[in-house]
Design a protein around this motif. Structure first.
Motif, PDB file in Angstrom:
ATOM      1  N   PRO A   4      50.588  43.711  52.232  1.00  0.00           N
ATOM      2  CA  PRO A   4      50.223  42.763  51.171  1.00  0.00           C
ATOM      3  C   PRO A   4      48.833  42.178  51.422  1.00  0.00           C
ATOM      4  CG  PRO A   4      51.795  41.768  52.670  1.00  0.00           C
ATOM      5  CD  PRO A   4      51.672  43.212  53.072  1.00  0.00           C
ATOM      6  N   LEU A   5      48.217  41.742  50.347  1.00  0.00           N
ATOM      7  CA  LEU A   5      46.918  41.071  50.469  1.00  0.00           C
ATOM      8  C   LEU A   5      47.107  39.752  51.193  1.00  0.00           C
ATOM      9  CD1 LEU A   5      45.467  41.511  46.860  1.00  0.00           C
ATOM     10  CD2 LEU A   5      44.941  42.854  48.877  1.00  0.00           C
ATOM     11  N   ARG A   6      46.196  39.434  52.064  1.00  0.00           N
ATOM     12  CA  ARG A   6      46.240  38.158  52.770  1.00  0.00           C
ATOM     13  C   ARG A   6      44.906  37.453  52.550  1.00  0.00           C
ATOM     14  NH1 ARG A   6      50.159  36.975  56.295  1.00  0.00           N
ATOM     15  NH2 ARG A   6      48.723  35.559  57.304  1.00  0.00           N
ATOM     16  N   PRO A   7      44.805  36.632  51.517  1.00  0.00           N
ATOM     17  CA  PRO A   7      43.513  35.988  51.245  1.00  0.00           C
ATOM     18  C   PRO A   7      43.138  34.989  52.332  1.00  0.00           C
ATOM     19  CG  PRO A   7      45.203  35.098  49.819  1.00  0.00           C
ATOM     20  CD  PRO A   7      45.841  36.233  50.575  1.00  0.00           C
ATOM     21  N   ASN A   8      41.870  34.990  52.692  1.00  0.00           N
ATOM     22  CA  ASN A   8      41.357  33.990  53.630  1.00  0.00           C
ATOM     23  C   ASN A   8      40.880  32.756  52.880  1.00  0.00           C
ATOM     24  OD1 ASN A   8      41.841  35.816  55.634  1.00  0.00           O
ATOM     25  ND2 ASN A   8      39.711  36.238  56.085  1.00  0.00           N
ATOM     26  N   ALA A   9      40.352  32.959  51.667  1.00  0.00           N
ATOM     27  CA  ALA A   9      39.849  31.843  50.870  1.00  0.00           C
ATOM     28  C   ALA A   9      39.722  32.245  49.414  1.00  0.00           C
ATOM     29  CB  ALA A   9      38.494  31.380  51.397  1.00  0.00           C
ATOM     30  N   VAL A  10      39.730  31.232  48.551  1.00  0.00           N
ATOM     31  CA  VAL A  10      39.492  31.399  47.121  1.00  0.00           C
ATOM     32  C   VAL A  10      38.480  30.345  46.720  1.00  0.00           C
ATOM     33  CG1 VAL A  10      40.508  31.259  44.819  1.00  0.00           C
ATOM     34  CG2 VAL A  10      41.830  32.216  46.681  1.00  0.00           C
ATOM     35  N   ALA A  11      37.474  30.758  45.937  1.00  0.00           N
ATOM     36  CA  ALA A  11      36.463  29.811  45.456  1.00  0.00           C
ATOM     37  C   ALA A  11      36.383  29.894  43.946  1.00  0.00           C
ATOM     38  CB  ALA A  11      35.104  30.134  46.071  1.00  0.00           C
ATOM     39  N   PHE A  12      36.397  28.729  43.307  1.00  0.00           N
ATOM     40  CA  PHE A  12      36.177  28.610  41.871  1.00  0.00           C
ATOM     41  C   PHE A  12      34.805  27.980  41.700  1.00  0.00           C
ATOM     42  CE2 PHE A  12      40.703  28.834  42.316  1.00  0.00           C
ATOM     43  CZ  PHE A  12      41.140  29.510  41.196  1.00  0.00           C
ATOM     44  N   ILE A  13      33.940  28.646  40.936  1.00  0.00           N
ATOM     45  CA  ILE A  13      32.560  28.198  40.785  1.00  0.00           C
ATOM     46  C   ILE A  13      32.256  28.042  39.299  1.00  0.00           C
ATOM     47  CG2 ILE A  13      30.156  28.753  41.304  1.00  0.00           C
ATOM     48  CD1 ILE A  13      31.383  30.530  43.620  1.00  0.00           C
ATOM     49  N   ASP A  94      42.601  47.959  43.823  1.00  0.00           N
ATOM     50  CA  ASP A  94      41.964  47.130  42.806  1.00  0.00           C
ATOM     51  C   ASP A  94      42.992  46.491  41.882  1.00  0.00           C
ATOM     52  OD1 ASP A  94      39.362  47.327  43.615  1.00  0.00           O
ATOM     53  OD2 ASP A  94      38.807  48.898  42.193  1.00  0.00           O
ATOM     54  N   ALA A  95      44.067  47.188  41.590  1.00  0.00           N
ATOM     55  CA  ALA A  95      45.093  46.647  40.698  1.00  0.00           C
ATOM     56  C   ALA A  95      45.696  45.362  41.267  1.00  0.00           C
ATOM     57  CB  ALA A  95      46.183  47.681  40.458  1.00  0.00           C
ATOM     58  N   GLU A  96      45.926  45.319  42.579  1.00  0.00           N
ATOM     59  CA  GLU A  96      46.478  44.113  43.201  1.00  0.00           C
ATOM     60  C   GLU A  96      45.473  42.963  43.162  1.00  0.00           C
ATOM     61  OE1 GLU A  96      47.613  45.178  47.144  1.00  0.00           O
ATOM     62  OE2 GLU A  96      49.177  46.560  46.483  1.00  0.00           O
ATOM     63  N   VAL A  97      44.210  43.288  43.396  1.00  0.00           N
ATOM     64  CA  VAL A  97      43.177  42.257  43.379  1.00  0.00           C
ATOM     65  C   VAL A  97      42.999  41.724  41.960  1.00  0.00           C
ATOM     66  CG1 VAL A  97      40.750  41.763  43.871  1.00  0.00           C
ATOM     67  CG2 VAL A  97      42.027  43.275  45.377  1.00  0.00           C
ATOM     68  N   ILE A  98      43.026  42.611  40.965  1.00  0.00           N
ATOM     69  CA  ILE A  98      42.883  42.182  39.569  1.00  0.00           C
ATOM     70  C   ILE A  98      44.036  41.278  39.170  1.00  0.00           C
ATOM     71  CG2 ILE A  98      42.920  43.009  37.176  1.00  0.00           C
ATOM     72  CD1 ILE A  98      41.341  45.476  38.182  1.00  0.00           C
ATOM     73  N   MET A  99      45.248  41.617  39.564  1.00  0.00           N
ATOM     74  CA  MET A  99      46.405  40.775  39.234  1.00  0.00           C
ATOM     75  C   MET A  99      46.279  39.399  39.896  1.00  0.00           C
ATOM     76  SD  MET A  99      48.128  42.379  37.066  1.00  0.00           S
ATOM     77  CE  MET A  99      49.550  41.340  36.981  1.00  0.00           C
ATOM     78  N   THR A 100      45.759  39.361  41.101  1.00  0.00           N
ATOM     79  CA  THR A 100      45.540  38.086  41.786  1.00  0.00           C
ATOM     80  C   THR A 100      44.512  37.253  41.031  1.00  0.00           C
ATOM     81  OG1 THR A 100      46.032  39.119  43.902  1.00  0.00           O
ATOM     82  CG2 THR A 100      44.867  37.019  43.963  1.00  0.00           C
ATOM     83  N   PHE A 101      43.417  37.886  40.635  1.00  0.00           N
ATOM     84  CA  PHE A 101      42.393  37.168  39.878  1.00  0.00           C
ATOM     85  C   PHE A 101      42.938  36.650  38.547  1.00  0.00           C
ATOM     86  CE2 PHE A 101      38.895  39.325  42.347  1.00  0.00           C
ATOM     87  CZ  PHE A 101      38.346  38.150  42.821  1.00  0.00           C
ATOM     88  N   LYS A 102      43.744  37.445  37.879  1.00  0.00           N
ATOM     89  CA  LYS A 102      44.311  37.007  36.599  1.00  0.00           C
ATOM     90  C   LYS A 102      45.239  35.807  36.787  1.00  0.00           C
ATOM     91  CE  LYS A 102      43.703  41.228  34.018  1.00  0.00           C
ATOM     92  NZ  LYS A 102      44.301  42.295  33.234  1.00  0.00           N
ATOM     93  N   ALA A 103      46.004  35.815  37.870  1.00  0.00           N
ATOM     94  CA  ALA A 103      46.881  34.673  38.156  1.00  0.00           C
ATOM     95  C   ALA A 103      46.066  33.424  38.476  1.00  0.00           C
ATOM     96  CB  ALA A 103      47.813  35.011  39.319  1.00  0.00           C
ATOM     97  N   SER A 142      48.568  32.222  46.592  1.00  0.00           N
ATOM     98  CA  SER A 142      48.210  32.777  47.887  1.00  0.00           C
ATOM     99  C   SER A 142      49.443  33.188  48.685  1.00  0.00           C
ATOM    100  CB  SER A 142      47.399  31.770  48.688  1.00  0.00           C
ATOM    101  OG  SER A 142      47.242  32.194  50.016  1.00  0.00           O
ATOM    102  N   ARG A 143      50.449  32.332  48.695  1.00  0.00           N
ATOM    103  CA  ARG A 143      51.691  32.656  49.408  1.00  0.00           C
ATOM    104  C   ARG A 143      52.401  33.829  48.756  1.00  0.00           C
ATOM    105  NH1 ARG A 143      51.882  27.105  50.151  1.00  0.00           N
ATOM    106  NH2 ARG A 143      53.097  26.776  48.281  1.00  0.00           N
ATOM    107  N   ALA A 144      52.360  33.906  47.420  1.00  0.00           N
ATOM    108  CA  ALA A 144      53.071  34.965  46.696  1.00  0.00           C
ATOM    109  C   ALA A 144      52.471  36.342  46.972  1.00  0.00           C
ATOM    110  CB  ALA A 144      53.047  34.682  45.204  1.00  0.00           C
ATOM    111  N   ILE A 145      51.164  36.410  47.158  1.00  0.00           N
ATOM    112  CA  ILE A 145      50.543  37.715  47.409  1.00  0.00           C
ATOM    113  C   ILE A 145      50.487  38.070  48.884  1.00  0.00           C
ATOM    114  CG2 ILE A 145      49.199  37.678  45.290  1.00  0.00           C
ATOM    115  CD1 ILE A 145      46.739  37.035  47.027  1.00  0.00           C
ATOM    116  N   GLY A 146      50.933  37.164  49.729  1.00  0.00           N
ATOM    117  CA  GLY A 146      51.013  37.516  51.152  1.00  0.00           C
ATOM    118  C   GLY A 146      50.256  36.600  52.076  1.00  0.00           C
ATOM    119  N   GLY A 147      49.696  35.538  51.545  1.00  0.00           N
ATOM    120  CA  GLY A 147      48.935  34.598  52.390  1.00  0.00           C
ATOM    121  C   GLY A 147      49.864  33.765  53.229  1.00  0.00           C
ATOM    122  N   GLY A 148      49.304  33.182  54.239  1.00  0.00           N
ATOM    123  CA  GLY A 148      50.092  32.365  55.160  1.00  0.00           C
ATOM    124  C   GLY A 148      49.941  30.893  54.865  1.00  0.00           C
TER     125      GLY A 148
END
Length: 151
Positions: A4-13, A94-103, A142-148
């Protein structure tokens, strides 16, 4: 099966290139992810100034630095989302990353659509208590896609 994807960070700009929210999921690396968000803006600007598809929000891999891969997304209203993933040997679909971005985009949309909350009301912006639900939703994604854990 890919891990699963494990994001380290998310930034909204914002469209004016001001950070709205930089949420890190690793302790002690907050400054590093501020740097990743700001350096991603240069790559996003380069990609959006050239010929692009009108309906393509996903910008793909922006760059890789040391142990981080930065992915970009720009909304139709020019709000930018940067996702920092750990650089590993496994394949990132890319499909997993796109779904994360859409969420993440949908979470921001719901938060900013609230008529009682204004983004620029307080100097704290999204850091204010009014935006607590939005920060919590980003943490849930983040937790749903595999983050800690969340910092």
């Amino acid at each position: 099966m890919a891990p699963p994807l494990r994001p380290n960070a998310v930034a909204f700009i914002s469209p004016q290139n001001h950070p709205i929210l930089i949420r890190t999921f690793e302790k002690g690396d907050e400054l590093k992810y501020h740097y990743v968000a700001h350096t991603s803006l240069d790559v996003i600007e380069e990609r959006t100034n050239g010929p692009t598809k009108a309906n393509d929000c996903y910008l793909g891999l922006l760059y890789a630095m040391d142990d981080i891969a930065a992915y970009g997304y720009i909304t139709p209203l020019k709000m930018k989302i940067v996702l920092a993933l750990p650089l590993t040997d496994s394949v990132v679909r890319d499909a997993e990353v796109i779904m994360t971005f859409k969420a993440l985009h949908l979470a921001y949309y719901h938060a900013s659509s609230n008529p009682f909350i204004r983004l620029h009301d307080t100097p704290a912006g999204v850091g204010s208590a009014k935006w607590k639900r939005f920060r919590r939703k980003v943490d849930e994604i983040s937790r749903a896609i595999g983050g800690g854990s969340v910092s």
